[in-house]
Every structure is written in C-alpha cells, then in structure tokens.
Design a protein around this motif. Structure first.
Motif, PDB file in Angstrom:
ATOM      1  N   GLN A 147       0.837  -1.192   0.000  1.00 48.30           N
ATOM      2  CA  GLN A 147       0.000   0.000   0.000  1.00 48.30           C
ATOM      3  C   GLN A 147       0.874   1.244   0.000  1.00 48.30           C
ATOM      4  OE1 GLN A 147      -3.262   0.630  -0.128  1.00 48.30           O
ATOM      5  NE2 GLN A 147      -3.988  -1.480  -0.213  1.00 48.30           N
ATOM      6  N   GLY A 148       0.257   2.372  -0.258  1.00 45.92           N
ATOM      7  CA  GLY A 148       1.005   3.624  -0.310  1.00 45.92           C
ATOM      8  C   GLY A 148       1.320   4.213   1.044  1.00 45.92           C
ATOM      9  N   GLY A 149       0.773   3.665   2.120  1.00 48.42           N
ATOM     10  CA  GLY A 149       1.039   4.221   3.439  1.00 48.42           C
ATOM     11  C   GLY A 149       0.205   3.520   4.489  1.00 48.42           C
ATOM     12  N   ASN A 150       0.662   3.561   5.722  1.00 52.59           N
ATOM     13  CA  ASN A 150      -0.047   2.904   6.816  1.00 52.59           C
ATOM     14  C   ASN A 150      -0.021   3.808   8.040  1.00 52.59           C
ATOM     15  OD1 ASN A 150      -1.098   1.296   8.796  1.00 52.59           O
ATOM     16  ND2 ASN A 150       0.566  -0.176   8.819  1.00 52.59           N
ATOM     17  N   PRO A 151      -1.120   4.533   8.292  1.00 56.69           N
ATOM     18  CA  PRO A 151      -1.142   5.437   9.445  1.00 56.69           C
ATOM     19  C   PRO A 151      -1.159   4.713  10.778  1.00 56.69           C
ATOM     20  CG  PRO A 151      -3.305   5.333   8.430  1.00 56.69           C
ATOM     21  CD  PRO A 151      -2.369   4.587   7.520  1.00 56.69           C
ATOM     22  N   ALA A 157      -5.250  10.186  12.413  1.00 62.54           N
ATOM     23  CA  ALA A 157      -6.525   9.537  12.735  1.00 62.54           C
ATOM     24  C   ALA A 157      -7.603   9.824  11.705  1.00 62.54           C
ATOM     25  CB  ALA A 157      -7.002   9.970  14.124  1.00 62.54           C
ATOM     26  N   VAL A 158      -7.537  10.987  11.076  1.00 63.32           N
ATOM     27  CA  VAL A 158      -8.561  11.331  10.086  1.00 63.32           C
ATOM     28  C   VAL A 158      -8.149  10.932   8.673  1.00 63.32           C
ATOM     29  CG1 VAL A 158      -9.444  13.235  11.482  1.00 63.32           C
ATOM     30  CG2 VAL A 158      -7.669  13.688   9.785  1.00 63.32           C
ATOM     31  N   ALA A 159      -6.979  10.295   8.543  1.00 64.01           N
ATOM     32  CA  ALA A 159      -6.542   9.832   7.226  1.00 64.01           C
ATOM     33  C   ALA A 159      -7.496   8.755   6.720  1.00 64.01           C
ATOM     34  CB  ALA A 159      -5.121   9.278   7.308  1.00 64.01           C
ATOM     35  N   ASP A 160      -7.670   8.693   5.422  1.00 63.75           N
ATOM     36  CA  ASP A 160      -8.561   7.706   4.807  1.00 63.75           C
ATOM     37  C   ASP A 160      -7.858   6.351   4.769  1.00 63.75           C
ATOM     38  OD1 ASP A 160     -10.392   6.254   3.421  1.00 63.75           O
ATOM     39  OD2 ASP A 160     -10.325   7.444   1.580  1.00 63.75           O
TER      40      ASP A 160
END
Length: 368
Positions: free
Chosen positions: A98-102, A156-159
C-alpha cells in the motif's frame, strides 16, 4: 469418479478437485485410510492461500470429504496457509502493498502523547505562585504537547478505507484457518457456535505478532478518532448555540481545544450556566465590585447564582476577570493564574457557562 455437492459455491471448484484425485483414493471402506497424493495436497494448499474466500472454503470442504487419511496432510497444509496469510498481514501493515499505513506511526505518536500528558498534567496543576517565568515554561510544554496531538489527529482522520479492506480480507482468511485448526484441537461444533465473530477474530489475531499489533493499533486509532470527534461535536454544538454571542463561542472553542490536547473532555456551552455567568459579570460592572461573593441578594455564591438561573447540573467552580478585550486574552489571563488554571482544567467539568459585560468576564464550569 468421486462426486459430491457443495451448495452455494462455484461448481467448477469441487469438480476440479475431484478430477485430480488419484484412483487409489476410491477404495473400499474396509481398507485403511490412505493419505492423498502430493498433487492433491499442493492444490488444496494453493486454494487455502487464495485471497478469494470461495476458493478457500472449497479447499476446506473438499479435503474433509477425502476422509481421515487426508487429515494429517490437511493439518500441515493449514499451518502453511496460516503462515502465508500472516505474511500477507505483515506486508499490509508494513505498507509493502500500500502507499502508506497510518496505524504504525499513530501507535508511536499516541504512546508519546499519553506519556507527555501524564507528565505535564501535574505541572499544570501545580501552584507556581503566579511566577510568569514558570508559567511561560508551561506554555512551551503545552505547545510541544499540541504538536503531538496534531500529528495524531491528522493520522486519525486519514482515509484508511483501502488499507482496512486489504487487512480485513487477510483477517477473514486467518479466522477461517484458525477455525479449521481448532477442530484438530478438539473444539466441538457446539463450542464453536458459542463464539461470537469478534471472539473468533481476536483468538485468531492474538496468535500472530502482526495480528496482535494490528488489534492494538486499531484500538488506538479508535480512541484518537473518538477524541477528534468529541471536539468536533462540542464545537458544532457551541457554534449552533444561537443564544450565545461571538465572544462566548470563541472562549468555548479555545478552552475545549486546550482541554482535549491535555486529554480532557471538551466543554459544551450551557445556556443557564452562561446566564448565571453573564449576570455576575453585569453585576460586577454595574455595582463596581470585583469578587466571587456578590452583594446581590440571592446571588451570594456561584452556586447560588447557578441555582437562581435554574441550572440543574453541578457548578464546579468560577473564574472572574476584568480588563480583557477578547476571549483569548481572558483565557490567557486565567491560565497564568494558578487557581484559575486548575479550574479550567477540571476533570469534573463537561459544560461551561461564560458571560461578559464590557471587559468583565465570568467563567463557570459545570457537570451534567
């Protein structure tokens, strides 16, 4: 030919498995169970490792139909499939797919945020004897804490929709395999039916390091999102309080934000408590006194004033100020006064009354 029926499934899947079964497996019931061929086991493993639930389910059901002779090989295949899906979960959580993992970064930041809140709160509640140099240091401490909070809130508000879907698909596979392995451990059908979907999920993930880490991260994400949502909800309530003036709304926004950064609940404007606060500010201005004790009959203490305004909750304190032209200045003035700062950061409060008359301000936190 060996044939069987699997309801609600693509018929091509069981037929393919049936076609690759070697003739020796079709034996008389009196013969000793024979293990399936390597080709059958590898095909079953391939389907157990599939990202498609239909293929996995077909593999589980088809192998069970092969009889007891297939069970040792089936168990080994399940273990290998479990390891495969655990690697898929690790890849997803490490963002290799994936492009990122918050989630990963959020856990680290939130741990720092919690630790700093615990460290800073006693400093906030200490009596610094109104030493402005010491309280300047408190503001710097708050700004560093605010930076951590903002980072956590932004993450936290990242999709996470796409990542969550990918993780859910892997978790579904892990739960299925865990359920199959539980049968080998002697779990009865009745015992399996007593477990909720959430209990099965937790049981499967706890056996995996990455799964356990994900559960913790998901819990942290939920907590931070709850904090962000509580502040947004309080701000919306305060903004929609048609009876409140601009300065009242501004003060509510400032104090709610600073409280949430500190890990406290935001405050919602309360009309009756604000009526009591406004009345006291007006009395101080009109009668030229500056005190928490009012000379007005029936309004001697802040609890008297709250009761007289028909406020039905508990008033937990009062701050008064004079000479401040806006909400930010009033808040700052109270922050630099130890007793007033302690009242503004009270854990007991969840509503506020705020009122001004000229440059006289009265703040009354309350609990409902």
């Amino acid at each position: 030919m060996l044939s069987f029926h699997l309801p609600e499934m693509d018929l091509r899947i069981p037929i393919l498995l049936a076609l690759i079964l070697p003739a020796p497996l079709i034996a008389e019931e009196t013969e000793a169970p024979r293990p399936p061929s390597k080709q059958v086991v590898l095909k079953a493993l391939q389907w157990m490792q599939s990202s498609e639930s239909k293929r996995r389910q077909a593999a589980y059901r088809s192998v069970h139909l092969l009889g007891k002779g297939a069970m040792p090989s089936f168990r080994k295949a399940l273990r290998r499939a479990l390891q495969y899906h655990e690697r898929r979960l690790a890849d997803a959580l490490s963002s290799r797919n994936q492009g990122g993992n918050p989630y990963h970064e959020l856990v680290t930041i939130t741990d720092d945020l919690k630790a700093e809140r615990i460290r800073i709160m006693p400093l906030m509640m200490k009596d610094w004897k109104k030493d402005s140099s010491e309280i300047d240091k408190l503001r710097l401490e708050f700004e560093r804490l605010e930076d951590l909070y903002q980072k956590a809130a932004n993450l936290a508000v990242a999709d996470t929709t796409n990542l969550d879907k990918q993780i859910k698909d892997v978790i579904d596979a892990l739960v299925e395999i865990h359920d199959q392995l539980a049968r080998f451990e002697g779990q009865t059908k009745e015992e399996a039916e007593e477990l909720s979907a959430e209990e099965r999920k937790q049981a499967a993930l706890k056996e995996s390091f990455d799964g356990d880490s994900y559960m913790k991260a998901a819990k942290v994400l939920g907590q931070v999102r709850s904090e962000v949502a509580s502040l947004a909800s309080a701000n919306q309530h305060n903004e929609e309080s048609s009876w409140a003036s601009g300065p009242q709304k501004n003060f509510a926004q400032i104090i709610s934000y600073e409280r949430v950064v500190m890990g406290l609940s935001p405050l919602r404007l309360e009309s009756k408590l604000s009526e009591a606060a406004t009345g006291h500010s007006q009395d101080m201005k009109t009668l030229s006194f500056f005190s928490h004790t009012s000379p007005v009959p029936g309004k001697k203490s802040f609890t008297d004033r709250a009761r007289r305004a028909s406020y039905r909750g508990a008033a937990v304190g009062e701050c008064i100020a004079a000479g401040y032209g806006n909400a930010a200045a009033a808040y700052r003035g109270w922050f630099y006064s130890d007793g007033h700062r302690h009242i503004m950061l009270s854990r007991r409060a969840n509503v506020l009354g705020i009122g001004l008359a000229g440059s006289h301000w009265t703040f009354m936190p309350g609990w409902q």
